[in-house]
Design a protein around this motif. Structure first.
Motif, PDB file in Angstrom:
ATOM      1  N   GLY A 246      15.794  24.004  84.353  1.00 24.40           N
ATOM      2  CA  GLY A 246      17.028  23.431  83.847  1.00 24.40           C
ATOM      3  C   GLY A 246      16.956  22.082  83.166  1.00 24.40           C
ATOM      4  O   GLY A 246      16.073  21.269  83.416  1.00 24.40           O
ATOM      5  N   SER A 247      17.910  21.890  82.282  1.00 31.07           N
ATOM      6  CA  SER A 247      18.180  20.619  81.608  1.00 31.07           C
ATOM      7  C   SER A 247      19.680  20.436  81.572  1.00 31.07           C
ATOM      8  O   SER A 247      20.443  21.397  81.724  1.00 31.07           O
ATOM      9  N   CYS A 248      20.095  19.199  81.363  1.00 29.51           N
ATOM     10  CA  CYS A 248      21.515  18.917  81.182  1.00 29.51           C
ATOM     11  C   CYS A 248      21.723  18.295  79.810  1.00 29.51           C
ATOM     12  O   CYS A 248      20.965  17.405  79.402  1.00 29.51           O
ATOM     13  N   LEU A 249      22.725  18.770  79.116  1.00 31.27           N
ATOM     14  CA  LEU A 249      23.151  18.189  77.850  1.00 31.27           C
ATOM     15  C   LEU A 249      24.418  17.402  78.124  1.00 31.27           C
ATOM     16  O   LEU A 249      25.356  17.919  78.747  1.00 31.27           O
ATOM     17  N   VAL A 250      24.463  16.148  77.691  1.00 24.71           N
ATOM     18  CA  VAL A 250      25.635  15.300  77.931  1.00 24.71           C
ATOM     19  C   VAL A 250      26.182  14.789  76.612  1.00 24.71           C
ATOM     20  O   VAL A 250      25.452  14.662  75.620  1.00 24.71           O
ATOM     21  N   GLY A 251      27.484  14.508  76.602  1.00 27.22           N
ATOM     22  CA  GLY A 251      28.136  13.997  75.403  1.00 27.22           C
ATOM     23  C   GLY A 251      29.637  13.961  75.583  1.00 27.22           C
ATOM     24  O   GLY A 251      30.146  14.093  76.708  1.00 27.22           O
ATOM     25  N   PRO A 252      30.395  13.807  74.496  1.00 27.28           N
ATOM     26  CA  PRO A 252      31.857  13.807  74.573  1.00 27.28           C
ATOM     27  C   PRO A 252      32.401  15.132  75.103  1.00 27.28           C
ATOM     28  O   PRO A 252      31.750  16.176  74.986  1.00 27.28           O
ATOM     29  N   LYS A 253      33.587  15.092  75.662  1.00 27.38           N
ATOM     30  CA  LYS A 253      34.174  16.274  76.289  1.00 27.38           C
ATOM     31  C   LYS A 253      34.325  17.425  75.298  1.00 27.38           C
ATOM     32  O   LYS A 253      33.970  18.575  75.598  1.00 27.38           O
ATOM     33  N   ASP A 254      34.854  17.155  74.111  1.00 23.46           N
ATOM     34  CA  ASP A 254      35.034  18.213  73.110  1.00 23.46           C
ATOM     35  C   ASP A 254      33.697  18.789  72.666  1.00 23.46           C
ATOM     36  O   ASP A 254      33.571  20.000  72.419  1.00 23.46           O
ATOM     37  N   PHE A 255      32.702  17.926  72.558  1.00 25.74           N
ATOM     38  CA  PHE A 255      31.360  18.352  72.166  1.00 25.74           C
ATOM     39  C   PHE A 255      30.786  19.312  73.202  1.00 25.74           C
ATOM     40  O   PHE A 255      30.239  20.372  72.859  1.00 25.74           O
ATOM     41  N   ILE A 256      30.894  18.970  74.475  1.00 33.54           N
ATOM     42  CA  ILE A 256      30.356  19.814  75.542  1.00 33.54           C
ATOM     43  C   ILE A 256      31.142  21.123  75.651  1.00 33.54           C
ATOM     44  O   ILE A 256      30.557  22.184  75.937  1.00 33.54           O
ATOM     45  N   HIS A 257      32.437  21.085  75.393  1.00 36.53           N
ATOM     46  CA  HIS A 257      33.230  22.317  75.401  1.00 36.53           C
ATOM     47  C   HIS A 257      32.701  23.291  74.352  1.00 36.53           C
ATOM     48  O   HIS A 257      32.538  24.495  74.615  1.00 36.53           O
ATOM     49  N   LYS A 258      32.405  22.778  73.156  1.00 36.11           N
ATOM     50  CA  LYS A 258      31.861  23.622  72.096  1.00 36.11           C
ATOM     51  C   LYS A 258      30.439  24.066  72.439  1.00 36.11           C
ATOM     52  O   LYS A 258      30.051  25.214  72.193  1.00 36.11           O
ATOM     53  N   ALA A 259      29.661  23.171  73.041  1.00 34.72           N
ATOM     54  CA  ALA A 259      28.291  23.506  73.422  1.00 34.72           C
ATOM     55  C   ALA A 259      28.268  24.619  74.467  1.00 34.72           C
ATOM     56  O   ALA A 259      27.388  25.490  74.441  1.00 34.72           O
ATOM     57  N   ARG A 260      29.257  24.622  75.370  1.00 32.96           N
ATOM     58  CA  ARG A 260      29.340  25.678  76.379  1.00 32.96           C
ATOM     59  C   ARG A 260      29.560  27.031  75.703  1.00 32.96           C
ATOM     60  O   ARG A 260      29.038  28.057  76.134  1.00 32.96           O
ATOM     61  N   TRP A 261      30.341  27.027  74.645  1.00 37.01           N
ATOM     62  CA  TRP A 261      30.570  28.243  73.864  1.00 37.01           C
ATOM     63  C   TRP A 261      29.252  28.729  73.243  1.00 37.01           C
ATOM     64  O   TRP A 261      28.915  29.908  73.284  1.00 37.01           O
ATOM     65  N   PHE A 262      28.510  27.794  72.666  1.00 34.12           N
ATOM     66  CA  PHE A 262      27.225  28.159  72.074  1.00 34.12           C
ATOM     67  C   PHE A 262      26.234  28.618  73.143  1.00 34.12           C
ATOM     68  O   PHE A 262      25.399  29.492  72.889  1.00 34.12           O
ATOM     69  N   ARG A 263      26.304  28.025  74.332  1.00 31.94           N
ATOM     70  CA  ARG A 263      25.420  28.474  75.405  1.00 31.94           C
ATOM     71  C   ARG A 263      25.645  29.956  75.689  1.00 31.94           C
ATOM     72  O   ARG A 263      24.699  30.728  75.861  1.00 31.94           O
ATOM     73  N   LYS A 264      26.911  30.363  75.723  1.00 28.74           N
ATOM     74  CA  LYS A 264      27.232  31.769  75.937  1.00 28.74           C
ATOM     75  C   LYS A 264      26.706  32.613  74.784  1.00 28.74           C
ATOM     76  O   LYS A 264      26.121  33.689  74.988  1.00 28.74           O
ATOM     77  N   LEU A 265      26.885  32.140  73.556  1.00 32.17           N
ATOM     78  CA  LEU A 265      26.435  32.865  72.371  1.00 32.17           C
ATOM     79  C   LEU A 265      24.917  33.002  72.356  1.00 32.17           C
ATOM     80  O   LEU A 265      24.373  34.032  71.960  1.00 32.17           O
ATOM     81  N   PHE A 266      24.214  31.968  72.812  1.00 34.43           N
ATOM     82  CA  PHE A 266      22.756  31.977  72.835  1.00 34.43           C
ATOM     83  C   PHE A 266      22.211  32.842  73.974  1.00 34.43           C
ATOM     84  O   PHE A 266      21.014  33.065  74.066  1.00 34.43           O
ATOM     85  N   GLY A 267      23.075  33.300  74.862  1.00 32.33           N
ATOM     86  CA  GLY A 267      22.614  34.077  76.012  1.00 32.33           C
ATOM     87  C   GLY A 267      22.196  33.211  77.176  1.00 32.33           C
ATOM     88  O   GLY A 267      21.470  33.662  78.063  1.00 32.33           O
ATOM     89  N   GLY A 268      22.659  31.966  77.196  1.00 29.72           N
ATOM     90  CA  GLY A 268      22.255  31.037  78.248  1.00 29.72           C
ATOM     91  C   GLY A 268      23.277  30.875  79.356  1.00 29.72           C
ATOM     92  O   GLY A 268      23.110  30.002  80.215  1.00 29.72           O
ATOM     93  N   GLY A 269      24.327  31.698  79.350  1.00 28.31           N
ATOM     94  CA  GLY A 269      25.320  31.616  80.416  1.00 28.31           C
ATOM     95  C   GLY A 269      24.792  32.280  81.672  1.00 28.31           C
ATOM     96  O   GLY A 269      24.762  33.510  81.767  1.00 28.31           O
ATOM     97  N   MET A 270      24.351  31.485  82.639  1.00 29.43           N
ATOM     98  CA  MET A 270      23.771  32.034  83.857  1.00 29.43           C
ATOM     99  C   MET A 270      24.859  32.250  84.903  1.00 29.43           C
ATOM    100  O   MET A 270      25.973  31.765  84.774  1.00 29.43           O
ATOM    101  N   ARG A 271      24.524  32.924  85.946  1.00 31.66           N
ATOM    102  CA  ARG A 271      25.502  33.274  86.968  1.00 31.66           C
ATOM    103  C   ARG A 271      25.337  32.425  88.220  1.00 31.66           C
ATOM    104  O   ARG A 271      25.845  31.337  88.320  1.00 31.66           O
TER     105      ARG A 271
END
Length: 404
Positions: A246-271
């Motif tokens: 694991g790694s953590c990506l940090v930044g502004p709230k809106d930025f991380i909200h969009k990054a979470r979307w990309f994480r799902k798109l990239f197949g990185g949404g773990m359970r």
């Protein structure tokens, strides 16, 4: 064709016999302990520490919450909140790897092509992420070779940053720095100067802070101060800190909200990531304080190699030493093989030596002793350093055998 009850149950039992699999063996515990001993003598990378978690980390992780990170996982949410606070950013996102963290950061920053990222030519995003910047973001990269051989300067950034509207070029929209880079510390005052240039020209700043923990431990600078000049930061939990994943990506709230979307798109949404978040929490608490010892052990290794006659090509600022053993007449493959043939083998991966939280003092002492022995054997065999021949070949060092 349907089966009658008796035949159906027999078929189910047969399938169950085919499906079942026991991964545990009679030697399982012993094998794990052997792996922990081996990792203490491995200088290939600090990523191996995550592969072999300690017993204590294992036990702590087993007590984590049970949830689903795509929906709600309490331990992971707690880790993300802590990382945001620690770095002085609004939000954080837990990701499977540093590569994904960097690539999602870039993809989230970039909006409408054409665009480009400027970075050091040795940067991880440029050399070790399989061309992900071009593949995922469609972005061009301007790699800069630092004149000082250590870190790029604001003057070099200014000289290489394409900022005009000439349609022949992809304009720079993001500057990505790395700290540490190959184990070396990027001076914070220079980072601040680069960030001021970026703000002046409305450019984003990203930090690959995979080993930022080493910078904080060595300089005494807080994590939040080190991260302050950047819009986004990727912090690895599995390298120097020794968490499994694991790694953590940090930044502004809106930025991380969009990054979470990309994480799902990239197949990185773990359970069920609770066990991973707990391992990271253990690493932050118990392994970070060990980094000064890691740095001291790295300097001890560097000093021992130098005393044996080995040329150091990049010194021990934190946890890495780069070296050239040809100054004692030994090739890298020869050294790797000799280390592997020791009664208690040492694992080497080339000209880079990485010390980590599980590296033992004995491993460093044994490696230095091996290098000294090889140097003495080469000298006894008549090999001597020929500076003139080295200069004539445009090389910094070469050994030749003296004729009787």
């Amino acid at each position: 064709m349907s089966l009658v009850n008796g035949d159906l149950e027999a078929a189910r039992r047969a399938i169950a016999d085919q499906v079942k699999f026991d991964i545990l063996t009679e030697s399982h515990e012993a094998d794990n302990e052997k792996a922990r001993q081996e990792v203490a003598r491995c200088f290939i990378s600090d990523t191996i520490t995550g592969r072999i978690p300690t017993k204590e980390m294992y036990l702590y992780a087993s007590r984590a919450t049970l949830g689903d990170d795509v929906y709600h996982e309490p331990s992971t949410l707690a880790l993300e909140a802590h990382m945001a606070k620690l770095t002085g950013k609004e939000a954080a996102l837990f990701l499977p790897s540093g590569t994904m963290s960097n690539q999602i950061a870039l993809r989230t920053h970039f909006k409408q092509p054409p665009y480009a990222v400027l970075c050091d030519h040795r940067a991880h995003i440029n050399t070790y992420e399989a061309g992900g910047t071009a593949f995922h973001s469609g972005a061009h990269t301007y790699p800069v070779i630092p004149a000082n051989g250590h870190h790029i300067t604001v003057e070099e950034v200014e000289a290489h940053a394409v900022l005009d509207h000439n349609i022949h070029y992809a304009p720079v929209e993001l500057i990505s720095l790395e700290n540490t880079l190959n184990g070396t510390i990027f001076p914070q005052d220079e980072i601040v100067r680069i960030s001021e240039f970026a703000r002046k020209h409305n450019l984003k700043m990203h930090l690959d802070g995979a080993r930022i923990w080493h910078v904080a431990a060595e300089t005494g600078t807080s994590i939040s101060e080190l991260c302050a000049p950047f819009d986004s930061v990727s912090l690895c939990l599995s390298k120097g800190l020794g968490a499994p994943i694991g790694s953590c990506l940090v930044g502004p709230k809106d930025f991380i909200h969009k990054a979470r979307w990309f994480r799902k798109l990239f197949g990185g949404g773990m359970r069920q990531t609770g066990i991973l978040a707990a391992s990271a929490a253990y690493a932050l608490t118990h392994n970070f304080p060990q980094l000064p010892r890691v740095h001291a052990l790295t300097r001890k290794l560097e000093a021992g190699l130098e005393e044996a006659g080995v040329r150091i090509t990049s010194g021990a600022e934190t946890c890495m030493v780069f070296f050239d053993p040809s100054t004692i007449g030994v090739s890298l493959p020869e050294l790797v093989e000799a280390a592997n043939q020791l009664p208690n083998p040492i694992k080497l991966g080339g000209s880079r030596l990485v010390v980590h939280v599980q590296t033992s003092d004995e491993a460093v002492e044994d490696l230095v002793a091996l290098v000294r022995r090889l140097a003495e054997e080469k000298k006894a065999a008549g090999f001597v350093y020929d500076a003139a021949k080295a200069s004539g070949q445009g090389r910094q060092n070469i050994y030749v055998k003296v004729k009787n």
